[in-house]
Enzyme design. Sequence first.
Site, PDB file in Angstrom:
ATOM      1  N   SER A  30       6.551 -13.602  16.042  1.00 37.82           N
ATOM      2  CA  SER A  30       7.733 -12.775  15.774  1.00 37.82           C
ATOM      3  C   SER A  30       9.011 -13.466  16.247  1.00 37.82           C
ATOM      4  O   SER A  30      10.103 -12.917  16.114  1.00 37.82           O
ATOM      5  CB  SER A  30       7.598 -11.408  16.454  1.00 37.82           C
ATOM      6  OG  SER A  30       7.313 -11.567  17.829  1.00 37.82           O
ATOM      7  N   ASN A 117       3.709  -5.435  26.658  1.00 38.16           N
ATOM      8  CA  ASN A 117       3.815  -4.128  25.996  1.00 38.16           C
ATOM      9  C   ASN A 117       4.965  -3.289  26.553  1.00 38.16           C
ATOM     10  O   ASN A 117       5.746  -2.708  25.792  1.00 38.16           O
ATOM     11  CB  ASN A 117       2.488  -3.362  26.107  1.00 38.16           C
ATOM     12  CG  ASN A 117       1.360  -4.079  25.390  1.00 38.16           C
ATOM     13  OD1 ASN A 117       1.601  -5.038  24.651  1.00 38.16           O
ATOM     14  ND2 ASN A 117       0.133  -3.636  25.600  1.00 38.16           N
ATOM     15  N   HIS A 163      30.908  20.643  -8.949  1.00 34.97           N
ATOM     16  CA  HIS A 163      30.246  20.074 -10.146  1.00 34.97           C
ATOM     17  C   HIS A 163      31.081  18.945 -10.757  1.00 34.97           C
ATOM     18  O   HIS A 163      30.955  18.646 -11.935  1.00 34.97           O
ATOM     19  CB  HIS A 163      29.994  21.135 -11.218  1.00 34.97           C
ATOM     20  CG  HIS A 163      29.427  22.421 -10.691  1.00 34.97           C
ATOM     21  ND1 HIS A 163      28.071  22.662 -10.610  1.00 34.97           N
ATOM     22  CD2 HIS A 163      30.029  23.517 -10.181  1.00 34.97           C
ATOM     23  CE1 HIS A 163      27.879  23.865 -10.093  1.00 34.97           C
ATOM     24  NE2 HIS A 163      29.050  24.403  -9.813  1.00 34.97           N
ATOM     25  N   LYS A 290      40.910  -6.640 -14.450  1.00 38.10           N
ATOM     26  CA  LYS A 290      40.048  -5.830 -13.587  1.00 38.10           C
ATOM     27  C   LYS A 290      40.338  -5.979 -12.109  1.00 38.10           C
ATOM     28  O   LYS A 290      40.637  -7.048 -11.612  1.00 38.10           O
ATOM     29  CB  LYS A 290      38.561  -6.200 -13.825  1.00 38.10           C
ATOM     30  CG  LYS A 290      37.984  -5.723 -15.125  1.00 38.10           C
ATOM     31  CD  LYS A 290      37.993  -4.219 -15.303  1.00 38.10           C
ATOM     32  CE  LYS A 290      36.943  -3.513 -14.483  1.00 38.10           C
ATOM     33  NZ  LYS A 290      35.608  -3.610 -15.069  1.00 38.10           N
ATOM     34  N   ASN A 292      38.135  -4.380  -9.062  1.00 36.97           N
ATOM     35  CA  ASN A 292      36.949  -3.549  -8.860  1.00 36.97           C
ATOM     36  C   ASN A 292      36.747  -3.153  -7.390  1.00 36.97           C
ATOM     37  O   ASN A 292      37.008  -3.945  -6.497  1.00 36.97           O
ATOM     38  CB  ASN A 292      35.700  -4.305  -9.344  1.00 36.97           C
ATOM     39  CG  ASN A 292      35.710  -4.520 -10.849  1.00 36.97           C
ATOM     40  OD1 ASN A 292      36.191  -3.666 -11.588  1.00 36.97           O
ATOM     41  ND2 ASN A 292      35.194  -5.653 -11.285  1.00 36.97           N
ATOM     42  N   GLN A 329       4.742  -4.604  16.207  1.00 40.52           N
ATOM     43  CA  GLN A 329       5.644  -5.748  16.107  1.00 40.52           C
ATOM     44  C   GLN A 329       6.471  -5.658  14.817  1.00 40.52           C
ATOM     45  O   GLN A 329       7.533  -6.262  14.705  1.00 40.52           O
ATOM     46  CB  GLN A 329       4.832  -7.041  16.142  1.00 40.52           C
ATOM     47  CG  GLN A 329       5.655  -8.301  16.067  1.00 40.52           C
ATOM     48  CD  GLN A 329       4.843  -9.522  16.464  1.00 40.52           C
ATOM     49  OE1 GLN A 329       4.544  -9.721  17.627  1.00 40.52           O
ATOM     50  NE2 GLN A 329       4.472 -10.333  15.475  1.00 40.52           N
TER      51      GLN A 329
HETATM   52  N1  ARG Z   1       5.749  -9.539  20.066  1.00 38.96           N
HETATM   53  C1  ARG Z   1       5.092  -8.330  20.461  1.00 38.96           C
HETATM   54  C2  ARG Z   1       5.731  -7.119  19.762  1.00 38.96           C
HETATM   55  O1  ARG Z   1       6.779  -7.242  19.267  1.00 38.96           O
HETATM   56  C3  ARG Z   1       5.180  -8.116  21.925  1.00 38.96           C
HETATM   57  C4  ARG Z   1       4.074  -7.329  22.508  1.00 38.96           C
HETATM   58  C5  ARG Z   1       2.781  -8.035  22.342  1.00 38.96           C
HETATM   59  N2  ARG Z   1       1.750  -7.444  23.105  1.00 38.96           N
HETATM   60  C6  ARG Z   1       0.496  -7.783  22.949  1.00 38.96           C
HETATM   61  N3  ARG Z   1      -0.375  -7.205  23.682  1.00 38.96           N
HETATM   62  N4  ARG Z   1       0.128  -8.645  22.033  1.00 38.96           N
HETATM   63  O2  ARG Z   1       5.198  -6.055  19.714  1.00 38.96           O
END
Ligand code: ARG
Length: 465
Positions: A30, A117, A163, A290, A292, A329
């Site tokens: 990510s 987490n 309307h 024009k 716009n 994620q």
């Molecule tokens: N990149 C993860 C997310 O956005 C972070 C948490 C990942 N936790 C895990 N136990 N894999 O959710």
Amino acid sequence: MSQSSDSSNAMWGGRFAGGPDAIMEAINASIGYDRRLAPQDIEGSRAHAAMLAAQGILSDADAQAIRDGLLTVLAEIEAGSFDFSTALEDIHMNVESRLIDLIGDAGRRLHTGRSRNDQVATDFRLWVRDQCDAAIAGLTALQQVLLTQAEDGVDRVMPGFTHLQTAQPVTWGHHMLAYVEMLGRDVSRFSDARARMNECPLGAAALAGTSFPIDRHMTATALGFDRPSANSLDAVSDRDFALDFLSAASICAMHLSRLSEELVIWSSAQFRFVTMSDRFSTGSSIMPQKKNPDAAELIRAKIGRIFGAQSALLMVMKGLPLAYSKDMQEDKEQVFDAADTLMLSLAAMAGMIDGMTANAPAMRAAAGQGFSTATDLADWLVREAGLPFRDAHHATGTLVARAEAKGCDLPDLTLAEMRQVHPAITEAVFDVLGVDNSVASRTSYGGTAPANVRSEIAKWRERLA
Ligand code: ARG
């Protein structure tokens, strides 16, 4: 299948013999987007480290090294010299890994008593909380320029529509204030959302809390939260705060879309109620004449993206068992996009409203068309001739039909023609058929009378000061 690296992950590789497949790495990472959370991630880690030291879980020397190291990491990211790694998946592990490079063992102690987490839940909450503040600032700026427009045309008469058919004359000031009210409720939705999300997940750890003697109140306070969240499972597993934001954003985008539509209509050659500034208009590559209202059209459409983000996140969250799942994620990209889109829309709308010029004669002429003062005539028959409203409505309807057949407006009928329809009508009726008298008479609370609009503008100016 190809291997992306020979070795297993440095952050969690203990139980792994080899690294992930390149495709696994691609779907798992990510960092391509959650790098936007770097400032929040570092802020959260600093609060966590300071708390660990205060609780005697970390030495002061380690905490100091972590603090300095995190500031260096932040500076590298801000300078654009940070080397983001896909193998390290996300912003949390990228930052931590670089910290360990910089300060060694102390860096390895940072993750004591926390998990990615609770870390991501905290970072994302901080980010969304900032966006609530940004939305409120953008909305307030837009309200200010709408108020200036309202002041400019407190008693400027224009047609009011239902309307999209001419209904009754209203004042421009009143019309502008209608949007100020809507945006005021948007502000309150963002501030409600902000208040509700302002609990700190940090210290919930993976899902169950931790055996370390952490002080969650301390980290919550350090990060500007009202309190720590009370249930660790809930803390790491809900994203309702982001949905609250998206829902406020969707409703706000709906309001902006309606205002955009009015700008598109008003700036057309058929209406000419407003002229948009050159700064917020575009031309045509083929039609030289024009001009716009592209920004208005784009804002009219942006709700598609914003509400799309809301429905996407609802679908991501639906059916997930407690506590954290990697599905979550998928919470970030669309929220980022929706927030960016909303802030840009608010700024563009403020620019358009600020720069547009109202065409008072065109509005006044249109305000008198379409038998817009028919209700005033019916009301006059009730007030002056004692007719029940239904009868007055019928008599007025007959007069409208006559005017229509004659090809004129209501005030152009003669008194004799009017008296044929109802003998109680006198010369005095012509006073209420003019658009200025019509709007001036609408003094009921919340009505369009200029006197009313003036005092509402004053109230809003004070509220926004
Ligand atoms: N990149 C993860 C997310 O956005 C972070 C948490 C990942 N936790 C895990 N136990 N894999 O959710």
